[in-house]
Scaffold this active site. Structure first.
Site, short mmCIF file in Angstrom:
data_model
loop_
_atom_site.label_atom_id
_atom_site.label_comp_id
_atom_site.label_asym_id
_atom_site.label_seq_id
_atom_site.Cartn_x
_atom_site.Cartn_y
_atom_site.Cartn_z
N CYS A 53 0.80 -1.26 0.13
CA CYS A 53 -0.01 -0.19 0.02
C CYS A 53 0.96 1.35 0.04
CB CYS A 53 -0.97 0.09 1.25
SG CYS A 53 -2.12 -1.23 1.31
N ARG A 130 -7.87 -4.13 -3.66
CA ARG A 130 -7.30 -2.75 -4.37
C ARG A 130 -7.98 -2.56 -5.35
NH1 ARG A 130 -2.36 -2.51 -1.97
NH2 ARG A 130 -1.55 -4.44 -0.99
#
Ligand code: BEZ
Length: 217
Positions: A53, A130
């Protein structure tokens, strides 16, 4: 497993982007206001203070100018508190000099994640996958990507997709496999016999009458 968690909406391409209000790292935000007269790339990530991330968010932050030049606002999201977001933004800034200036939604009640199908229980019941939603200035969902927790996205593909959508809108054309800016685009196929005759006489690059390409400026 909590079966209630399996009742999720999932916007599809062509749908009106669901509206919502949220707490973000830049203050309270109403999506429809944020989206007014601007494209939006809405993307989720599983958690703050995680390595993949951090690379992804830094990638978005580094492309600030690219998105601004294309009338596109960024909007991140994860199922974390606003305090976690602020601490992570600060930590990355201090360690690397990269500042996440775009708003990041603190979706601690998972309401936005559920609205956009970002919670996919087979992958995780508590962390968003995601996801990437490219939403046009009319508020329509134009492109969707979903990646699992363990595979980071491809920034070049996100940028290419945005350029392709915007170029397609302006030039009323479609983009072939692996299209990149500067390359020829596909001209819509003729829909009448008369248009077919015109097509055959044209100087378009033609594989067959229905597959013709042209340059754009
Ligand atoms: C990461 O961002 O590194 C990550 C987050 C959740 C699961 C796996 C990896």
């Amino acid at each position: 497993m909590n079966t209630e968690l399996h009742v999720y909406t999932m916007p599809r391409i062509g749908d009106k982007a669901p509206d919502f209000e949220a707490v973000t790292t830049t203050g309270k935000l109403k999506f429809s206001e944020y989206n007014k007269e601007s494209w939006v790339v809405l993307f989720s990530h599983p958690a703050d203070f995680t390595p993949v991330c951090t690379t992804e968010m830094s990638g978005f932050a580094r492309e600030k100018k690219f998105f601004e030049e294309r009338n596109t606002k960024l909007l991140g999201l994860s199922i974390d508190s606003i305090h976690a977001h602020i601490a992570w933004v600060n930590a990355v800034h201090e360690k690397t000099g990269v500042l996440f200036e775009f708003p990041i939604i603190a979706d601690i009640d998972m309401s936005v994640s559920r609205l956009y199908g970002m919670l996919q229980p087979g992958e995780s019941e508590t962390a968003a996958v995601r996801a990437v939603f490219i939403i046009d200035p009319e508020g329509k969902v134009r492109l969707i990507m979903y990646y699992p927790l363990n595979v980071g996205r491809n920034m070049e593909e996100i940028k290419r997709s945005l350029i392709a959508l915007q170029t397609s809108d302006v030039n009323k054309c479609a983009m072939p496999l692996d299209w990149k800016p500067g390359e020829k685009v596909i001209v819509p196929a003729p829909k009448t016999i008369e248009a077919l005759a015109e097509r055959k006489k044209s100087d378009l690059e033609m594989v067959d009458w229905y597959l013709a390409k042209r340059s754009i400026d």
